[in-house]
Each structure stands twice: as structure tokens, then as C-alpha cells.
Design a protein around this motif. Structure first.
Motif, PDB file in Angstrom:
ATOM      1  N   ASP A  99      70.856  38.715  66.949  1.00 63.92           N
ATOM      2  CA  ASP A  99      69.646  38.232  66.275  1.00 63.92           C
ATOM      3  C   ASP A  99      69.648  36.716  66.080  1.00 63.92           C
ATOM      4  OD1 ASP A  99      68.586  40.802  66.031  1.00 63.92           O
ATOM      5  OD2 ASP A  99      69.704  41.178  64.188  1.00 63.92           O
ATOM      6  N   ALA A 100      70.582  36.026  66.730  1.00 67.26           N
ATOM      7  CA  ALA A 100      70.634  34.565  66.606  1.00 67.26           C
ATOM      8  C   ALA A 100      69.344  33.952  67.139  1.00 67.26           C
ATOM      9  CB  ALA A 100      71.833  34.022  67.380  1.00 67.26           C
ATOM     10  N   LEU A 101      68.925  32.865  66.505  1.00 64.27           N
ATOM     11  CA  LEU A 101      67.650  32.239  66.870  1.00 64.27           C
ATOM     12  C   LEU A 101      67.816  31.310  68.064  1.00 64.27           C
ATOM     13  CD1 LEU A 101      66.154  31.487  63.353  1.00 64.27           C
ATOM     14  CD2 LEU A 101      65.404  33.221  64.976  1.00 64.27           C
TER      15      LEU A 101
ATOM     16  N   HIS B  28      65.853  24.328  65.544  1.00 61.15           N
ATOM     17  CA  HIS B  28      66.597  24.407  64.294  1.00 61.15           C
ATOM     18  C   HIS B  28      65.771  23.852  63.128  1.00 61.15           C
ATOM     19  CE1 HIS B  28      67.186  20.387  65.841  1.00 61.15           C
ATOM     20  NE2 HIS B  28      67.690  19.980  64.691  1.00 61.15           N
TER      21      HIS B  28
ATOM     22  N   PRO C 144      62.151  29.512  60.341  1.00 58.97           N
ATOM     23  CA  PRO C 144      63.258  30.487  60.390  1.00 58.97           C
ATOM     24  C   PRO C 144      64.591  29.834  60.756  1.00 58.97           C
ATOM     25  CG  PRO C 144      61.740  30.822  62.237  1.00 58.97           C
ATOM     26  CD  PRO C 144      61.088  29.859  61.313  1.00 58.97           C
TER      27      PRO C 144
ATOM     28  N   ARG D 137      68.064  30.027  58.437  1.00 55.01           N
ATOM     29  CA  ARG D 137      69.392  30.518  58.836  1.00 55.01           C
ATOM     30  C   ARG D 137      70.463  29.483  58.509  1.00 55.01           C
ATOM     31  NH1 ARG D 137      69.686  35.369  58.426  1.00 55.01           N
ATOM     32  NH2 ARG D 137      71.399  35.709  59.903  1.00 55.01           N
TER      33      ARG D 137
ATOM     34  N   LYS E 141      71.063  29.621  54.899  1.00 61.90           N
ATOM     35  CA  LYS E 141      71.854  30.813  54.557  1.00 61.90           C
ATOM     36  C   LYS E 141      73.342  30.539  54.772  1.00 61.90           C
ATOM     37  CE  LYS E 141      72.167  35.807  55.243  1.00 61.90           C
ATOM     38  NZ  LYS E 141      71.864  36.132  53.832  1.00 61.90           N
ATOM     39  N   ALA E 142      73.667  29.836  55.866  1.00 58.76           N
ATOM     40  CA  ALA E 142      75.065  29.486  56.120  1.00 58.76           C
ATOM     41  C   ALA E 142      75.610  28.584  55.014  1.00 58.76           C
ATOM     42  CB  ALA E 142      75.206  28.809  57.480  1.00 58.76           C
TER      43      ALA E 142
ATOM     44  N   MET F  14      72.556  27.517  67.137  1.00 55.25           N
ATOM     45  CA  MET F  14      72.157  28.647  66.302  1.00 55.25           C
ATOM     46  C   MET F  14      73.069  29.851  66.530  1.00 55.25           C
ATOM     47  SD  MET F  14      69.943  27.135  64.591  1.00 55.25           S
ATOM     48  CE  MET F  14      69.473  28.490  63.528  1.00 55.25           C
TER      49      MET F  14
ATOM     50  N   GLU G 173      74.901  31.664  63.407  1.00 53.48           N
ATOM     51  CA  GLU G 173      74.853  33.121  63.221  1.00 53.48           C
ATOM     52  C   GLU G 173      76.256  33.706  63.107  1.00 53.48           C
ATOM     53  OE1 GLU G 173      72.305  36.175  62.336  1.00 53.48           O
ATOM     54  OE2 GLU G 173      71.778  34.109  62.883  1.00 53.48           O
TER      55      GLU G 173
ATOM     56  N   ILE H 139      77.636  32.947  59.672  1.00 55.50           N
ATOM     57  CA  ILE H 139      77.023  33.840  58.684  1.00 55.50           C
ATOM     58  C   ILE H 139      77.715  35.195  58.711  1.00 55.50           C
ATOM     59  CG2 ILE H 139      74.918  35.178  58.189  1.00 55.50           C
ATOM     60  CD1 ILE H 139      73.321  32.659  59.000  1.00 55.50           C
ATOM     61  N   ASP H 140      77.941  35.729  59.910  1.00 49.52           N
ATOM     62  CA  ASP H 140      78.617  37.020  60.037  1.00 49.52           C
ATOM     63  C   ASP H 140      80.014  36.977  59.415  1.00 49.52           C
ATOM     64  OD1 ASP H 140      79.162  39.746  61.438  1.00 49.52           O
ATOM     65  OD2 ASP H 140      80.780  38.432  62.145  1.00 49.52           O
TER      66      ASP H 140
END
Length: 390
Positions: free
Chosen positions: A33-35, A40, A44, A48, A51-52, A250, A254, A257-258
Motif C-alpha cells: 500500500d506504499a504511495l 510526497h 496522502p 504517511r 505517521k512515520a 515512500m 512505508e 511505519i511497518d
């Protein structure tokens, strides 16, 4: 009697000290689901990145009044940004006891040419005398020496009422060791270390004191665009609000984030530290009962629980000259690599000959337990080859 290779190999033979092992259970599917293909700077995309940043604050337990930014060029870029942007306002004490600390000394002494830079050094395996540090000065140091396996045991040696800034390269300590943010004004690291993230992105954390320095002091030298943190004497807040200085990957965002979501699911910072401590203990217990190996770090409290650096101390090895010792350990590493039992565990190129095993929280203790008989096998095989050649 011929040597027999162990029957069991580590489930994950990735023991590199950077990029480090991915978190347990990782697959490329976590990136689906990475953008990719999106800006950037799109809504959205910025969400992301934010969020990181938010997960970094939550998992690393960064104080609410400290700023967090994602910057170019891994931990190196984050450190360089701090050095070039903040130093020069007052004298600086540079602490060095391994390769990366030495690199920061070179930058300050030979590139920035700060005449009032004082270098406090120690050799591989030791810390310098921390009691020599003058906290009226700025202080630059690595929390954990990635190439020596020597770390500061805590932040007690740092003055709470310091006048200078503390600039801490924490790249192989973050998420695995207890960083005392009350004693740190600048903290840098990259996700590729303790979280097994991908390379090329650094994290820069600034205290309110560091921000005040940025807004009150202008260096006498020109700053490249990727180092600029102020405009018109004011902090570029957008750098710390998901508008990165240059284009980030991105995919890397991602993946980070994971990794951080995994860390929180494991129980957060204390749980990750406990995993690294448990991994270190697997190695330490083996070292204690194995006569041919020892830690490069001489003092137990200063031994890293992530970048574990080991020295061969068998008399047949120590009798060799430096070139032959390097050849011996390289042959051990090559043997393990060929057998797919351990990858990338040779000592850093500038460090004394030996082994360097990453034991951070993304490594499983069972993989380390499976590795140890292979280390013994590789050592005995090379020792036998040495005896035969003699």
C-alpha cells in the motif's frame, strides 16, 4: 578426525550491522500500500510521512516538546546537518572511540576548521575519560560505537545544567538502549539499524535548546540546501511537519511505519530493549564459556547489546601478525557466508580483526543460538588450516 558442520542453520542468517535484519515475519507484502508514484507533498503523501514521525515519537518515547524531522543521507546526513548548522557558537568537545566518531572529528577539525575543537579519544574497546568533558562547550559523541561495540552505559555523565549543546549520534542505540533525552539536545539515527529499515533516510530530533541555538546563531560558512534548517532567522518548521527537504522514498516510509507498528505490538520501547538485551545475553553466555573468543569492549557495562564486536584470543591467532589475523577472520566469515549460516559478520574495515554480530531486537534469539556452533566450526576449521600450512 574431520570437522563436521553443524546440522542446524539460523532461520535468518542476516546478522549485518546495517542495513540490519528485517523484523520477524516481514515480507515484501507489507509495502503493497506504499504511495509509489505519488508526490510526497500530496495530502496522502504528507499523511504517511507524518505517521512515520508520530510513530517515531511514540515508540522511541521522544518528549512532546522535541521536534522530529526526516532528512536526507541516512544518519550521516542527520549528523552533518547538526554539525554544520549548530557548531561554531562556542568551543566543542569531540568524543571519539571508533570509526564514526573519528569521522565527526575529521568533519569538525578539517572541514569546518574549528580552531577551538578539543578531541577526547580512546582506542577500540574503550571509552574516553568522560570526566574530561567540559559542558560549557558543545559536545559531539556517539551513544553506541557501531564499529567497536562500546557504548556509554547511561547519560549520568552529562551535566543537566550544561551551557553547551549535546549532539548525539544514536544510530545503533535508538530503540535498543535507554537514551536519556533530558541530557540530549540533538539525537540522530536511521531506521536501517535497530528497526531493520531501508537505507538513505535519517531522523533528526531537536530539543528546545537546539531550536533556540538555530534561531539565535548563524554559522560563518555557507550551508548547502539540504542542511538548511532556518530561513530569516526562524526555524523551518515544515521540515518537522512532514514537508521533507528533498524527496523521500515512500517505500522506505512505508517500511519504517511497518517496523514501528511491529515494535509497538511487541510491547513498545522497553520490550524492544529487552529483546536486544536477551540477544546479547545469548552471545555473552557463550563467550564466557568459550576460551578462544572475547569481547572487544573491555568493560562489561560498556558493551553494546546491538553491534556486538568480538575478538579471537586463541594463542595460535594472537601469535599472528595483523595481516594474518585479518586473513584468518576473513576466512571464517567467508566460510560462514558460503554455508549460508551467517552473512556480513566481519569486523568493520577500520576496526581490529574480529567478528561483528548484530543482536538488535529484530534478530531472533533462536537464530543467534543456532549461529554459535557455526562460529565454533568456522574457527576450528581455520585453526586446522593454519596448523596444516605451518
Amino acid at each position: 578426525m574431520p570437522l563436521t558442520a553443524p546440522a542446524v542453520k539460523p532461520a535468518n542468517p542476516n546478522f549485518s550491522s546495517g542495513p540490519c535484519a528485517k523484523r520477524p515475519g516481514w515480507t515484501v507484502e507489507v509495502l503493497k500500500d506504499a504511495l509509489v508514484g505519488r508526490s510526497h507533498r500530496s495530502k496522502p503523501g504528507k499523511a504517511r510521512i507524518q505517521k512515520a514521525i508520530d510513530l517515531t515519537r511514540q515508540l522511541l518515547e521522544v518528549p512532546a516538546d522535541y521536534l522530529i524531522g526526516i532528512v536526507p543521507a541516512s544518519d550521516t546526513g542527520a549528523v552533518e546537518m547538526a554539525l554544520w548548522s549548530l557548531l561554531g557558537e562556542r568551543p566543542v568537545d569531540m568524543l571519539a572511540w571508533e570509526s564514526f566518531g573519528e569521522g565527526w572529528v575529521t568533519d569538525v577539525a578539517k572541514q569546518l576548521k574549528l580552531a577551538d575543537a578539543r578531541v577526547i579519544k580512546a582506542g577500540y574497546g574503550e571509552l574516553p575519560d568522560l570526566g574530561q568533558v567540559n559542558f560549557d562547550h558543545d559536545v559531539v559523541f556517539t551513544w553506541n560505537g557501531t564499529t567497536s561495540g562500546v557504548r556509554v552505559p547511561n547519560g549520568d555523565w552529562i551535566a543537566a545544567d550544561r551551557k553547551g549543546l549535546t549532539i548525539c549520534d544514536a544510530t545503533s542505540a535508538a530503540y535498543a538502549q535507554n537514551l536519556d533525552f533530558s541530557k540530549l539536545d540533538v539525537v540522530t539515527f536511521s531506521w536501517q539499524k535497530a528497526l531493520g529499515g531501508e537505507a538513505a533516510h535519517g531522523v533528526l530530533i531537536l530539543s528546545p535548546r537546539a531550536v533556540a541555538r538555530l534561531e539565535s546563531y548563524k554559522p560563518s560558512w555557507p550551508l548547502p540546501k539540504i542542511f538548511r534548517l532556518t530561513k530569516g532567522g526562524k526555524l523551518l518548521m515544515e521540515v518537522f511537519e512532514a514537508a521533507t527537504i528533498n524527496t523521500p522514498s515512500m517505500l522506505v516510509i512505508e517500511d519504517a511505519i511497518d517496523a514501528m507498528q511491529w515494535g509497538l505490538a511487541e510491547g513498545g520501547l522497553k520490550a524492544l530493549q529487552a529483546r536486544a538485551d536477551a540477544n546479547y545475553k545469548v552471545i555473552a553466555d557463550w563467550v564466557e564459556k568459550t576460551p578462544w573468543i572475547d569481547f572487544l569492549a573491555k568493560v562489561q557495562e560498556q558493551r553494546s547489546n546491538t553491534s556486538v564486536c568480538l575478538s579471537v584470543v586463541d594463542p595460535a591467532f594472537t601469535a599472528l601478525d595483523a595481516e594474518a589475523q585479518a586473513a584468518f577472520t576473513k576466512a571464517m566469515v567467508a566460510r560462514l557466508d558460503k554455508a549460508s549460516a551467517a552473512y556480513d559478520i566481519g569486523a568493520y574495515k577500520d576496526a581490529p580483526p574480529g567478528l561483528r554480530i548484530w543482536a538488535g531486537s529484530t534478530v531472533e534469539a533462536d537464530s543467534l543460538r543456532a549461529l554459535l556452533p557455526w562460529l565454533e566450526f568456522a574457527f576450528e576449521a581455520e585453526k586446522a588450516a593454519l596448523a596444516k600450512a605451518a
